[in-house]
Design an enzyme around this catalytic site. Structure first.
Site, PDB file in Angstrom:
ATOM      1  N   LYS A 151       0.843  -1.205   0.000  1.00 15.59           N
ATOM      2  CA  LYS A 151       0.000   0.000   0.000  1.00 15.59           C
ATOM      3  C   LYS A 151       0.872   1.247   0.000  1.00 15.59           C
ATOM      4  O   LYS A 151       1.887   1.303   0.703  1.00 15.59           O
ATOM      5  CB  LYS A 151      -0.888  -0.020   1.248  1.00 15.59           C
ATOM      6  CG  LYS A 151      -1.876   1.125   1.355  1.00 15.59           C
ATOM      7  CD  LYS A 151      -2.706   0.989   2.629  1.00 15.59           C
ATOM      8  CE  LYS A 151      -3.726   2.088   2.779  1.00 15.59           C
ATOM      9  NZ  LYS A 151      -4.495   1.944   4.048  1.00 15.59           N
ATOM     10  N   SER A 201      -9.348   1.933   3.290  1.00 17.95           N
ATOM     11  CA  SER A 201      -8.516   2.628   2.330  1.00 17.95           C
ATOM     12  C   SER A 201      -7.528   1.733   1.587  1.00 17.95           C
ATOM     13  O   SER A 201      -6.968   2.163   0.583  1.00 17.95           O
ATOM     14  CB  SER A 201      -7.739   3.753   3.030  1.00 17.95           C
ATOM     15  OG  SER A 201      -6.918   3.213   4.057  1.00 17.95           O
ATOM     16  N   SER A 250      -9.333  -0.308   7.563  1.00 21.98           N
ATOM     17  CA  SER A 250      -8.842  -0.210   6.184  1.00 21.98           C
ATOM     18  C   SER A 250      -8.176  -1.450   5.613  1.00 21.98           C
ATOM     19  O   SER A 250      -7.915  -1.487   4.414  1.00 21.98           O
ATOM     20  CB  SER A 250      -7.874   0.959   6.050  1.00 21.98           C
ATOM     21  OG  SER A 250      -8.617   2.134   5.899  1.00 21.98           O
TER      22      SER A 250
HETATM   23  N1  GLN Z   1     -12.527   4.718   7.009  1.00 23.21           N
HETATM   24  C1  GLN Z   1     -11.797   5.059   8.198  1.00 23.21           C
HETATM   25  C2  GLN Z   1     -11.284   6.473   8.083  1.00 23.21           C
HETATM   26  O1  GLN Z   1     -11.534   7.074   7.111  1.00 23.21           O
HETATM   27  C3  GLN Z   1     -10.670   4.095   8.436  1.00 23.21           C
HETATM   28  C4  GLN Z   1      -9.528   4.286   7.527  1.00 23.21           C
HETATM   29  C5  GLN Z   1      -8.349   3.436   7.874  1.00 23.21           C
HETATM   30  O2  GLN Z   1      -8.478   2.407   8.549  1.00 23.21           O
HETATM   31  N2  GLN Z   1      -7.202   3.869   7.438  1.00 23.21           N
HETATM   32  O3  GLN Z   1     -10.661   6.992   8.959  1.00 23.21           O
END
Ligand code: GLN
Length: 485
Positions: A76, A151, A175
């Site tokens: 990632k 994400s 994410s």
């Molecule tokens: N969707 C959550 C956020 O926007 C989690 C994102 C993540 O785990 N990086 O913060």
């Protein structure tokens, strides 16, 4: 044999037995990437030549000395890899090439893995759909009009479409788990402090964890056992032994006798997609058939997890993102005075979701509001953590849905940030409590989209979750289904 059909575990065995070479495997991945990237956009950078050169080297040495020798993996784009661009999905880091490698990635490389490229992500990992990437959305391989989740959507889509056998993601509020679920793959968010965060672009430092994605629990275990461990470069990592996780599966008989699995009523809420609930309940029945004892448990403060997270995560983000000023990294906007340069660079280069988080976080931390928001959220976070500690006195794992719905259409939550935040309702509590969570496919909805289930465990008991998912995958075939993107 189609080499990209091999799971990570199968690829490791085939390389060891010299049935295939690393060069052939890497080449097959690169060809599939070239073929499917136009419709998926899972990658932000592909290091084809470097990967092939490393594969050749690996073939010279043979695959018997190191656990991941010659295996191509994707990373990632919020994790640093020396000499590879790292954008974090943001224009503010366009062109930035870090001079060092994140510890988690370095450990994979030291185990012989080859980084084939960097995968797409919501900007600075803020989002649940990969739509917040400044470089365009990733498409779900099961239905390219839908999001892959986020994400870590690029990593999940890449595995589902069989572009790579394994990938790294990060999980601050879901994410790794939510995109794994949306794409029908297996994903592990380890215990906070289990895997080093050194070289990860910080989002919410008390929540961030580096996780692994693959097609099976075995695959994920193979990456996890290499990445885990204390790192002097991340003071929050702990020296706790990783219980031996047998990838061959021999030691995990398909039997869960003696294991207790809790089912929290708070995670089966009104308004969730009926097919998701049905698939998760059927999977729990299957775990029961395998010998596990199923018990109701209660996590009474679950409803506060969402508001607590959306104070703490932006608060930490607002501090962490202060470093992107156009001076130290990435492009710089023109301006006469220093403050003009800072203001313009940040104003022009950060996307709307990142700006929203910085403003929310700055507000929650500001004098006069600190106690009412940030201070209060920290107190409730402790209650959420205690909920889990109490539950894990009674059970070995907690089974729950990953998200209230399957993958939604691209643009569905376009102008409604709150609807997007609600996607995280079942995944945020594990981050607030610091406990591990594992997701794996347990069915499909009426549109042919994968449904995932989540197992959460006590601190440092990833092994229990992996063992349970492995047992489940021995008697089901959801994880072997393949999209046709
Ligand atoms: N969707 C959550 C956020 O926007 C989690 C994102 C993540 O785990 N990086 O913060």
């Amino acid at each position: 044999m189609n080499l990209t059909d091999l799971t990570l575990t199968q690829a490791i065995a085939a390389l060891r037995n010299r049935e295939i070479s690393s060069h052939e495997l890497t080449q097959a991945c690169l060809e599939r990437i070239a073929q499917l990237e136009p419709s998926l956009h899972a990658f932000l950078h592909v290091a084809a030549e470097d990967a092939l050169a490393q594969a050749k080297e690996a073939d010279k040495t043979g695959a018997n000395d190191l656990p991941l020798r010659g295996i191509p993996v994707a990373v990632k784009d919020v994790l640093m890899v020396e000499n590879m661009p790292a954008t974090c999905g943001s224009k503010i880091l366009e062109g930035f090439v870090p001079p060092f490698t994140a510890t988690a990635v370095k450990k994979l490389q030291e185990a012989g893995a080859i980084v084939i490229g960097k995968t797409n992500t919501d900007e600075f990992a803020m989002g649940s759909s990969t739509e917040n990437s400044a470089y365009g959305v990733t498409h779900n391989p099961w239905d390219t009009s839908r999001v892959p989740g986020g994400s870590s959507g690029g990593s999940a889509a890449a595995i589902a479409a069989r572009l790579v056998p394994a990938a790294l993601g990060t999980d601050t509020g879901g994410s790794v788990r939510q995109p794994a679920s949306f794409c029908g793959v297996t994903g592990l968010k380890p215990t906070y402090g289990r895997v080093s965060r050194y070289g990860l672009a910080a989002y919410g430092s008390s929540l961030d964890s580096v996780g692994a994605l693959g097609r099976t629990a075995d695959d994920v275990a193979a990456l996890f056992s290499v990445m885990a461990g204390r790192d002097p470069l991340d003071a929050t990592t702990m020296d706790v032994d990783v219980p031996a996780i047998d990838m061959a599966g021999g030691r995990h008989a398909a039997s869960l006798r003696g294991m207790r699995i809790g089912v929290p009523q708070e995670y089966f809420m009104d308004g969730m997609q009926a097919e998701v609930e049905a698939a998760v309940r059927a999977a729990i029945e299957m775990l029961k058939t395998l010998g596990a004892e199923i018990r109701p448990v209660s996590l009474p403060h679950t409803e506060y997890a969402l508001p607590v997270y959306y104070i703490i995560a932006p608060a930490e983000a607002s501090a962490n993102l202060a470093r992107y000023d156009g001076v130290r990294y990435g492009p710089r906007a023109a301006g006469e005075k220093m403050w003009d340069v800072f203001r313009r660079t940040r104003g022009e280069k950060f996307g709307p979701e990142v700006e929203r988080r910085i403003m929310l976080g700055t507000y929650a931390l500001s004098a006069g509001y600190y106690d009412a928001y940030y201070g209060q959220a920290q107190k409730v976070r402790t209650l959420i953590k205690q909920d889990f500690e109490r539950a894990f006195e009674l059970v070995d794992a907690i089974a729950a849905p990953v998200a209230p719905t399957t993958a939604f259409k691209i643009g569905a939550h376009g102008d409604d940030p709150l609807a997007m935040y609600l996607e995280d309702v079942f995944t945020l509590p594990a981050n607030l409590a610091g406990v591990p969570g594992l997701t794996f496919p347990v069915g499909f909805d009426g549109e042919g989209l994968p449904v995932g289930m989540q197992l959460m465990g006590a601190h440092f008991r990833e092994d229990i979750l992996l063992r349970m998912a492995h047992a489940y995958q021995q008697v089901t075939d959801w994880h072997t289904r393949q999209p046709n993107p």
